[in-house]
Design an enzyme around this catalytic site. Structure first.
Site, PDB file in Angstrom:
ATOM      1  N   ASP A 190       6.632  -9.317  -2.033  1.00 13.75           N
ATOM      2  CA  ASP A 190       6.638  -8.057  -1.291  1.00 13.75           C
ATOM      3  C   ASP A 190       7.390  -8.178   0.048  1.00 13.75           C
ATOM      4  O   ASP A 190       7.360  -7.260   0.867  1.00 13.75           O
ATOM      5  CB  ASP A 190       5.188  -7.595  -1.062  1.00 13.75           C
ATOM      6  CG  ASP A 190       5.051  -6.076  -1.041  1.00 13.75           C
ATOM      7  OD1 ASP A 190       5.993  -5.397  -1.507  1.00 13.75           O
ATOM      8  OD2 ASP A 190       4.028  -5.586  -0.552  1.00 13.75           O
TER       9      ASP A 190
ATOM     10  N   ASP B 191      -3.061   0.312   0.563  1.00 11.10           N
ATOM     11  CA  ASP B 191      -2.035  -0.341  -0.252  1.00 11.10           C
ATOM     12  C   ASP B 191      -0.647   0.278   0.002  1.00 11.10           C
ATOM     13  O   ASP B 191       0.364  -0.268  -0.416  1.00 11.10           O
ATOM     14  CB  ASP B 191      -2.408  -0.227  -1.740  1.00 11.10           C
ATOM     15  CG  ASP B 191      -1.644  -1.214  -2.612  1.00 11.10           C
ATOM     16  OD1 ASP B 191      -0.980  -2.102  -2.048  1.00 11.10           O
ATOM     17  OD2 ASP B 191      -1.723  -1.086  -3.844  1.00 11.10           O
TER      18      ASP B 191
ATOM     19  N   GLU C 189       1.148   0.141   2.534  1.00  8.81           N
ATOM     20  CA  GLU C 189       1.305  -0.534   3.827  1.00  8.81           C
ATOM     21  C   GLU C 189       2.768  -0.712   4.230  1.00  8.81           C
ATOM     22  O   GLU C 189       3.079  -0.794   5.407  1.00  8.81           O
ATOM     23  CB  GLU C 189       0.589  -1.892   3.798  1.00  8.81           C
ATOM     24  CG  GLU C 189       1.392  -3.067   3.204  1.00  8.81           C
ATOM     25  CD  GLU C 189       1.757  -2.883   1.736  1.00  8.81           C
ATOM     26  OE1 GLU C 189       1.110  -2.078   1.055  1.00  8.81           O
ATOM     27  OE2 GLU C 189       2.710  -3.540   1.277  1.00  8.81           O
TER      28      GLU C 189
ATOM     29  N   LYS D 286      -5.832  -4.136  -4.855  1.00  9.40           N
ATOM     30  CA  LYS D 286      -5.116  -4.031  -6.127  1.00  9.40           C
ATOM     31  C   LYS D 286      -5.936  -4.679  -7.233  1.00  9.40           C
ATOM     32  O   LYS D 286      -6.703  -5.597  -6.971  1.00  9.40           O
ATOM     33  CB  LYS D 286      -3.774  -4.773  -6.036  1.00  9.40           C
ATOM     34  CG  LYS D 286      -2.716  -4.106  -5.197  1.00  9.40           C
ATOM     35  CD  LYS D 286      -1.435  -4.942  -5.212  1.00  9.40           C
ATOM     36  CE  LYS D 286      -0.353  -4.315  -4.362  1.00  9.40           C
ATOM     37  NZ  LYS D 286       0.157  -3.049  -4.871  1.00  9.40           N
TER      38      LYS D 286
ATOM     39  N   ASP E 181       0.737  -8.962  -0.569  1.00  5.73           N
ATOM     40  CA  ASP E 181       0.129  -7.629  -0.550  1.00  5.73           C
ATOM     41  C   ASP E 181      -1.045  -7.572  -1.528  1.00  5.73           C
ATOM     42  O   ASP E 181      -0.847  -7.402  -2.731  1.00  5.73           O
ATOM     43  CB  ASP E 181       1.187  -6.577  -0.924  1.00  5.73           C
ATOM     44  CG  ASP E 181       0.635  -5.152  -0.873  1.00  5.73           C
ATOM     45  OD1 ASP E 181      -0.483  -4.959  -0.351  1.00  5.73           O
ATOM     46  OD2 ASP E 181       1.345  -4.233  -1.354  1.00  5.73           O
TER      47      ASP E 181
ATOM     48  N   ARG F  52       5.334   1.297   4.107  1.00  5.94           N
ATOM     49  CA  ARG F  52       5.876   2.406   4.899  1.00  5.94           C
ATOM     50  C   ARG F  52       5.350   2.383   6.332  1.00  5.94           C
ATOM     51  O   ARG F  52       6.006   2.861   7.247  1.00  5.94           O
ATOM     52  CB  ARG F  52       5.572   3.743   4.206  1.00  5.94           C
ATOM     53  CG  ARG F  52       4.119   4.068   4.082  1.00  5.94           C
ATOM     54  CD  ARG F  52       3.834   5.118   3.035  1.00  5.94           C
ATOM     55  NE  ARG F  52       3.896   4.591   1.674  1.00  5.94           N
ATOM     56  CZ  ARG F  52       3.725   5.318   0.575  1.00  5.94           C
ATOM     57  NH1 ARG F  52       3.475   6.600   0.661  1.00  5.94           N
ATOM     58  NH2 ARG F  52       3.793   4.759  -0.613  1.00  5.94           N
TER      59      ARG F  52
ATOM     60  N   LYS G 223      11.136  -4.773   4.951  1.00  5.42           N
ATOM     61  CA  LYS G 223       9.689  -4.905   4.723  1.00  5.42           C
ATOM     62  C   LYS G 223       9.387  -6.359   4.378  1.00  5.42           C
ATOM     63  O   LYS G 223       9.859  -6.867   3.365  1.00  5.42           O
ATOM     64  CB  LYS G 223       9.240  -3.981   3.580  1.00  5.42           C
ATOM     65  CG  LYS G 223       7.806  -4.254   3.086  1.00  5.42           C
ATOM     66  CD  LYS G 223       7.365  -3.310   1.965  1.00  5.42           C
ATOM     67  CE  LYS G 223       6.003  -3.720   1.385  1.00  5.42           C
ATOM     68  NZ  LYS G 223       5.546  -2.851   0.278  1.00  5.42           N
TER      69      LYS G 223
HETATM   70  N1  BES Z   1       4.130  -3.578  -2.705  1.00  6.10           N
HETATM   71  C1  BES Z   1       3.727  -2.416  -3.364  1.00  6.10           C
HETATM   72  C2  BES Z   1       4.771  -1.809  -4.292  1.00  6.10           C
HETATM   73  C3  BES Z   1       5.261  -2.659  -5.444  1.00  6.10           C
HETATM   74  C4  BES Z   1       4.856  -2.369  -6.735  1.00  6.10           C
HETATM   75  C5  BES Z   1       6.170  -3.671  -5.268  1.00  6.10           C
HETATM   76  C6  BES Z   1       5.329  -3.092  -7.801  1.00  6.10           C
HETATM   77  C7  BES Z   1       6.632  -4.412  -6.348  1.00  6.10           C
HETATM   78  C8  BES Z   1       6.221  -4.107  -7.618  1.00  6.10           C
HETATM   79  C9  BES Z   1       3.328  -1.325  -2.358  1.00  6.10           C
HETATM   80  O1  BES Z   1       2.869  -1.781  -1.147  1.00  6.10           O
HETATM   81  C10 BES Z   1       2.265  -0.506  -2.981  1.00  6.10           C
HETATM   82  O2  BES Z   1       1.257  -1.054  -3.301  1.00  6.10           O
HETATM   83  N2  BES Z   1       2.513   0.781  -3.154  1.00  6.10           N
HETATM   84  C11 BES Z   1       1.573   1.658  -3.759  1.00  6.10           C
HETATM   85  C12 BES Z   1       1.580   2.962  -2.991  1.00  6.10           C
HETATM   86  C13 BES Z   1       0.475   3.903  -3.370  1.00  6.10           C
HETATM   87  C14 BES Z   1      -0.851   3.350  -2.941  1.00  6.10           C
HETATM   88  C15 BES Z   1       0.730   5.233  -2.729  1.00  6.10           C
HETATM   89  C16 BES Z   1       1.986   1.883  -5.210  1.00  6.10           C
HETATM   90  O3  BES Z   1       3.180   1.951  -5.481  1.00  6.10           O
HETATM   91  O4  BES Z   1       1.110   1.952  -6.071  1.00  6.10           O
HETATM   92 ZN    ZN Z   2       3.548  -3.681  -0.557  1.00  5.01          ZN
HETATM   93 ZN    ZN Z   3       0.788  -2.160  -1.104  1.00  2.00          ZN
END
Ligand code: BES
Ligand code: ZN
Ligand code: ZN
Length: 518
Positions: free
Chosen positions: A308, A367, A369, A297, A290, A371, A285
């Site tokens: 990220d 967010d 993204e 966010k 992000d 996956r 990834k």
């Molecule tokens: N890049 C983030 C996950 C992340 C969180 C990386 C903390 C490093 C530290 C990912 O893209 C994300 O935002 N995931 C969301 C998914 C949710 C919207 C289902 C999350 O984990 O909140």
């Molecule tokens: Zn991300």
């Molecule tokens: Zn994200």
């Protein structure tokens, strides 16, 4: 850094600082610490004798004590470095102690140091079966090399504190042969350089390291190491019908990068290629920033989302080490890199997109993204002939909630592939904790309108539903998924490593790949 392995007497070695290790050999759990030096040199033990007897130094892991003008040694300073309890000594402790020796040199402005290779006389035989000197040697140079960089890269008054020379002074014994120590040292240097390369990529801010620049850095590394590398962008995504990857990329002014790196082992003379040989697929990834997109966010901590792309960087680092260590197995790495931005052209919650595999995806949260880009990356790796897949991604905050920052998440659809990965942790010393990836969670990502939706709807078990989403795109191919969200960035400086990017997963991925070497 110029690192040398010398089979030379420590006492006669002129250096600004000589580091020597000690373990605590007290056996009872509640006994007073009993530090013992891991050196058989009389001059070194004599120089440390008084302070060793004083009780001031307990040989705790990472503990250091510095003596100036040590009697009988050519070194200007003698640094004692603790490795912790002898009975629980593992490669990881050796790595950390090696790091602590180097970190101790930094605030003192010492840029040339020597380290006495830990001599094993104070360790029991059963211990040494667990800790062969090849691994000890490898872990020592890895720890020392990983401790070297600091990430104050863009400070105008930055002082270069990187080591100029590091000499490891070893002594051959019956159990520690010269060849084994040398092999560990050579491998360790390669592995640590690869991991430090990964860290240098993760360290870069999002305005510097765009997907295009990530592609350029990967291509430059491949050119240097003799790997094949192709970097594609928007047109190729459309041509391959990567609708999930493109959905994420479409809102950014920065074009995406699809990076494909290939390592092909050399055929031995007179041998024909093995039929049905495995082809390892390394998918990363690479979100260079992000924001969350339209599901934006909160501002607090958003600056962290420059890392990220740590999964992509781990794969690029692993490929660098693979190019040098040359396992007898083909490896293809697919990196999906984009920036996730809110914009008039961005994808939106409620959109339905079609992935390269043909599956339709309802977007619930932009967010989620990572996956999406991985869904197309994993499927594409299969079409390139990969028989085994591994992905690394800073995928979910939920994984950080579940495991904190000490263990990364491990998921798999295949017991053998997973076991091999868990075995590789013994060499890498990294911590991954397996979480479930079973179909009973699958209904959480059912969509009313499409084949699947991109979030589980609730926050509960978010790392698992993310893994299950990916599983939809790997089918029966043996696959390992690494969620490194909590372990890719060090929030605090530690005794053996600087604050900032960690380079997690490089070493374990490398060992996993090597386990398939013919
Ligand atoms: N890049 C983030 C996950 C992340 C969180 C990386 C903390 C490093 C530290 C990912 O893209 C994300 O935002 N995931 C969301 C998914 C949710 C919207 C289902 C999350 O984990 O909140
Ligand atoms: Zn991300
Ligand atoms: Zn994200």
């Amino acid at each position: 850094m110029d690192a040398k392995l010398l089979f030379q007497d420590a006492a006669g070695f002129a250096t600004p600082m000589l580091a020597v290790f000690a373990v605590d050999i007290a056996t009872a759990n509640d006994a007073e610490p009993l530090p013992a030096l891991l050196s058989t040199s009389d001059a070194v033990t004599d120089a440390a004798e008084k302070v060793m007897a004083s009780g001031e130094f307990k040989a705790g892991l990472g503990e250091t004590l510095l003596l100036h003008a040590p009697n009988g040694l050519k070194a200007e300073r003698l640094l004692l470095v603790g490795m912790g309890k002898a009975k629980s000594l593992s490669v990881d402790e050796v790595r950390k102690a090696g790091g602590a020796a180097v970190r101790a040199a930094k605030p003192r402005g010492l840029r040339q140091i020597a380290i006495v290779f830990p001599e094993d006389h104070a360790l029991s035989d059963e211990h040494l079966d667990e800790l062969p000197c090849m691994l000890m040697s490898r872990a020592l140079i890895e720890g020392a090399s990983l401790a070297d960089p600091d990430y104050d890269t863009y400070k105008s008054d930055r002082k270069d504190t990187a080591l100029q020379t590091l000499s490891i002074l070893a002594k051959e014994t019956e159990k520690s042969t010269r060849a084994e120590i040398q092999q560990g040292f050579d491998e360790g240097l390669i592995v640590a350089a690869a991991q430090n390369f990964t860290r240098s990529l993760v360290n870069e801010p999002g305005n510097v390291l765009t997907p295009t620049v990530l592609g350029q850095r990967a291509a430059a590394m491949c050119a240097e190491m003799g790997l094949k590398c192709e970097v594609f962008s928007t047109e190729k995504l459309h041509e391959l019908k990567m609708g999930a990857f493109w959905a994420v990329a479409q809102g950014s002014a920065e074009p995406p990068a699809l990076i494909v790196m290939t390592y092909e082992p050399k055929l031995e003379k007179g041998k024909s290629p093995v039929k049905d040989a495995p082809v390892m697929g390394l998918v990363g990834k690479g979100i260079t920033f992000d924001t969350g997109g339209i599901s934006i966010k909160p501002a607090d901590g958003m600056e962290k989302m420059k890392y990220d792309m740590a999964g992509a960087a781990a794969m690029i680092g692993a490929m660098r080490a693979i190019a040098q260590l040359k396992p007898k197995v083909k490896v293809i790495s697919v990196i999906c890199s984009a920036e996730n931005m809110p914009d008039g052209k961005s994808f939106k919650p409620g959109d339905v997109v079609t992935a390269m595999s043909g599956k339709t995806i309802e977007i619930v949260n932009t967010d989620a993204e990572g996956r999406l880009v991985l869904a197309d990356g994993l499927h594409y790796a299969k079409t390139l002939g990969c028989t085994h897949l591994i992905d690394a991604a800073t995928l979910t905050g939920a994984c950080v909630v579940a495991l904190g920052m000490l263990n990364a998440g491990l998921f798999s659809n295949n017991e053998e592939a997973c076991e091999r990965f868990q075995n590789s942790l013994k060499t890498s010393g990294e911590k991954f904790w397996r979480l479930p990836c079973t179909d009973d969670y699958r209904e959480q990502i059912n969509s009313q309108i499409a084949d699947i939706r991109n979030t589980g709807g609730t926050r509960w078990g978010g790392a698992i539903t993310a893994a299950l989403f990916l599983k939809e795109f790997v089918g029966d191919t043996p696959w390992v998924h690494l969620d490194i969200a909590g372990c890719a960035w060090n929030e605090e400086v530690k005794p053996a490593i600087a604050k900032g990017p960690t380079g997690i997963a490089v070493r374990s991925i490398l060992e996993w790949v090597r386990s398939y070497s013919a």
